[in-house]
Design an enzyme around this catalytic site. Structure first.
Site, PDB file in Angstrom:
ATOM      1  N   TYR A  84      51.640  37.156  40.434  1.00  0.00           N
ATOM      2  CA  TYR A  84      52.462  38.959  40.481  1.00  0.00           C
ATOM      3  C   TYR A  84      53.232  38.732  40.756  1.00  0.00           C
ATOM      4  O   TYR A  84      54.263  39.229  41.056  1.00  0.00           O
ATOM      5  CB  TYR A  84      50.834  39.343  41.886  1.00  0.00           C
ATOM      6  CG  TYR A  84      50.330  39.740  41.753  1.00  0.00           C
ATOM      7  CD1 TYR A  84      48.399  39.031  40.842  1.00  0.00           C
ATOM      8  CD2 TYR A  84      49.479  40.630  41.208  1.00  0.00           C
ATOM      9  CE1 TYR A  84      47.584  39.696  40.298  1.00  0.00           C
ATOM     10  CE2 TYR A  84      48.145  41.689  41.473  1.00  0.00           C
ATOM     11  CZ  TYR A  84      47.191  41.444  41.102  1.00  0.00           C
ATOM     12  OH  TYR A  84      46.308  41.553  40.302  1.00  0.00           O
TER      13      TYR A  84
ATOM     14  N   LYS B 206      41.828  27.845  38.120  1.00  0.00           N
ATOM     15  CA  LYS B 206      41.560  26.544  36.450  1.00  0.00           C
ATOM     16  C   LYS B 206      42.382  25.405  36.911  1.00  0.00           C
ATOM     17  O   LYS B 206      42.865  25.287  36.390  1.00  0.00           O
ATOM     18  CB  LYS B 206      42.335  27.470  34.979  1.00  0.00           C
ATOM     19  CG  LYS B 206      41.535  28.520  35.222  1.00  0.00           C
ATOM     20  CD  LYS B 206      39.410  28.184  34.375  1.00  0.00           C
ATOM     21  CE  LYS B 206      40.395  28.350  33.147  1.00  0.00           C
ATOM     22  NZ  LYS B 206      38.978  27.699  31.739  1.00  0.00           N
TER      23      LYS B 206
ATOM     24  N   ASP C  61      41.789  39.367  42.480  1.00  0.00           N
ATOM     25  CA  ASP C  61      42.055  40.948  41.549  1.00  0.00           C
ATOM     26  C   ASP C  61      40.293  40.543  40.763  1.00  0.00           C
ATOM     27  O   ASP C  61      39.554  42.253  41.069  1.00  0.00           O
ATOM     28  CB  ASP C  61      43.491  41.391  41.229  1.00  0.00           C
ATOM     29  CG  ASP C  61      42.964  42.733  40.219  1.00  0.00           C
ATOM     30  OD1 ASP C  61      42.674  43.137  40.964  1.00  0.00           O
ATOM     31  OD2 ASP C  61      43.667  42.106  39.078  1.00  0.00           O
TER      32      ASP C  61
ATOM     33  N   ASP D  87      36.343  31.007  35.377  1.00  0.00           N
ATOM     34  CA  ASP D  87      35.444  31.818  34.487  1.00  0.00           C
ATOM     35  C   ASP D  87      33.705  31.110  35.013  1.00  0.00           C
ATOM     36  O   ASP D  87      33.239  31.774  34.638  1.00  0.00           O
ATOM     37  CB  ASP D  87      35.979  31.319  33.219  1.00  0.00           C
ATOM     38  CG  ASP D  87      36.154  29.277  33.252  1.00  0.00           C
ATOM     39  OD1 ASP D  87      36.061  28.684  34.101  1.00  0.00           O
ATOM     40  OD2 ASP D  87      35.646  29.051  31.932  1.00  0.00           O
TER      41      ASP D  87
ATOM     42  N   ASP E  97      36.802  42.657  41.398  1.00  0.00           N
ATOM     43  CA  ASP E  97      35.430  44.228  40.448  1.00  0.00           C
ATOM     44  C   ASP E  97      35.043  43.763  39.855  1.00  0.00           C
ATOM     45  O   ASP E  97      34.123  44.851  40.455  1.00  0.00           O
ATOM     46  CB  ASP E  97      37.190  44.878  39.822  1.00  0.00           C
ATOM     47  CG  ASP E  97      37.841  45.423  39.835  1.00  0.00           C
ATOM     48  OD1 ASP E  97      38.437  45.632  40.657  1.00  0.00           O
ATOM     49  OD2 ASP E  97      38.460  46.194  39.164  1.00  0.00           O
TER      50      ASP E  97
HETATM   51  C1  IPM Z   1      43.945  45.533  43.149  1.00  0.00           C
HETATM   52  C2  IPM Z   1      44.427  46.812  42.708  1.00  0.00           C
HETATM   53  C3  IPM Z   1      46.178  45.759  42.246  1.00  0.00           C
HETATM   54  C4  IPM Z   1      46.443  44.752  41.754  1.00  0.00           C
HETATM   55  C5  IPM Z   1      47.570  46.926  41.492  1.00  0.00           C
HETATM   56  C6  IPM Z   1      47.070  48.474  41.552  1.00  0.00           C
HETATM   57  C7  IPM Z   1      48.116  46.681  42.021  1.00  0.00           C
HETATM   58  O1  IPM Z   1      43.839  46.395  41.371  1.00  0.00           O
HETATM   59  O2  IPM Z   1      44.271  46.689  44.485  1.00  0.00           O
HETATM   60  O3  IPM Z   1      43.047  44.880  42.833  1.00  0.00           O
HETATM   61  O4  IPM Z   1      46.226  44.139  41.129  1.00  0.00           O
HETATM   62  O5  IPM Z   1      46.268  43.776  43.211  1.00  0.00           O
HETATM   63 MG    MG Z   2      43.042  45.019  41.253  1.00  0.00          MG
END
Ligand code: IPM
Ligand code: MG
Length: 368
Positions: free
Chosen positions: A143, A194, A250, A226, A254
């Site tokens: 990032y 990884k 990240d 993975d 999710d």
């Molecule tokens: C998160 C989001 C952010 C990230 C974006 C909005 C920059 O996806 O907080 O998970 O990638 O960190």
């Molecule tokens: Mg995210």
């Protein structure tokens, strides 16, 4: 009454403002009915800040955040800012805030409330009782790594590049957070990278192993990211704390959110050095497709505020009451659209905020 602390509210874009309205309502109720009082300031971030200040995070906004005990953020981004310069896109404001406040540890719990077992796309027996914590490194890795960019090559092609980098100290400080938290939970840490493909991953694994000597009471395992993605769907209850880098964190968070039924339920806390302000935000995004329709689930943001009470304001008591109240209203069948199920009643964002306060009143009375 002495102020409990300084809170900066940044509603942001999309559904951010509507879910934040519900938190403000909750804060107002707590101030009227409890023993807390916040010094609250509000400002813009993301697209809203681009429209107002020309940048996604203004200098004055950043200064306000630096001076706060906690920052509560809604969400950033939306299609109307897709064409702005890459450097000032809404997301850049959030990334700058994380980096400037050095919020290196992002805690993303994924808890399956009993009432929502059926809201997950996975079989109930796989997710029932799930309680895992993803500890995501938040200020390093690909990032922020340099060099980065898009360049023109002599052969007429273009080349995009980013750099994944981690240093020993960056790995140790996030590792310590994971081990310390595991000590208060199930006593297990799974470290994901990884190492089979990336040097940064090899270093990550070696340094976690070294650090583990200070935490011999905690069980440490290593997993390729993975494989972790796969194991999260196959048998998520094998995990307690997962510690991983910025990008894998990240993605895996999710994925983990869907074990719980909805992104609309997941809070997060981003913490830095002791004494530094904490940043609290829902894991979900700005959801422009449903913004302004009263469909958004405010619980992720309300639960993020609960995390702020726990980690920045030393009020775990109220945090626990809020968490319990969320659980019991879901048990009573009150749902926003994202977690709607047969036999339940679908209610809009504002009604969910009201229901939470209603439950909280009951929960706090019972505890008194
Ligand atoms: C998160 C989001 C952010 C990230 C974006 C909005 C920059 O996806 O907080 O998970 O990638 O960190
Ligand atoms: Mg995210």
């Amino acid at each position: 009454m002495n102020k409990t602390g300084k809170l900066v509210i940044l509603p942001g874009d999309g559904i951010g403002p509507e879910v934040m309205t519900e938190v403000r309502k909750l804060i107002g109720w707590l101030e009227d009915n409890g023993d807390i009082a916040f010094d609250v300031q509000e400002d813009c971030i993301g697209g809203a800040a681009i429209d107002k200040y020309g940048v996604p995070l203004g200098d004055e906004t950043l200064e306000k955040c630096r001076k706060a005990d906690a920052v509560l953020l809604g969400a950033v981004g939306g299609p109307q800012w897709d064409k702005v310069d890459y450097d000032i896109r809404p997301e850049a404001g959030l990334l700058k805030l994380r980096k400037e406040l050095d919020l290196f540890a992002n805690l993303r719990p994924a808890i399956v409330f009993d009432a929502l077992v059926d809201a997950s796309t996975l079989k109930p027996e796989i997710v029932k009782g799930l309680d895992i914590l993803i500890v995501r490194e938040l200020t390093g890795g690909v990032y922020f790594g340099e060099p980065r960019g898009i360049e023109d090559l002599p052969n007429g092609e273009r080349r995009g590049f980013n750099t994944q980098t981690y240093t020993t100290s960056e790995i140790h400080r996030i590792g310590r957070v994971a081990f310390e938290l595991a000590r208060k939970r199930g006593g297990k840490v799974c470290s994901c990278e990884k190492a089979n493909v990336m040097e940064s991953g090899k270093l990550w694994r070696e340094e976690m192993t070294t650090l583990h000597k200070d935490y011999a009471d905690i069980e440490l395992s290593h997993m390729y990211a993975d494989n972790c993605a796969m194991q999260l769907l196959r048998d998520p209850k094998q995990f307690d704390v997962i510690v991983t880098d910025n990008l894998f964190g990240d993605i895996l968070s999710d994925e983990a959110s869907m074990l719980t039924g909805s992104l609309g339920m997941l809070p997060s806390a981003s913490l830095g050095a002791p004494g530094a302000p904490g940043l609290y935000e829902p894991v979900h995004g700005s959801a422009p497709d449903i913004a302004g329709q009263g469909k958004a689930n405010p619980l992720a943001t309300i639960l993020s505020f609960a995390m702020a009470l726990r980690y920045s304001f030393d009020r775990s008591d109220i945090a626990t009451h809020i968490e319990k109240s969320a659980q019991s209203l879901l048990t009573k069948g009150l749902r926003t659209a994202d977690v709607m199920a047969d036999g339940c009643r679908e209610i809009p964002t504002t009604a969910m905020g009201d229901a939470l306060i209603n439950e909280l009143q009951i929960t706090m009375k019972e505890a008194a």
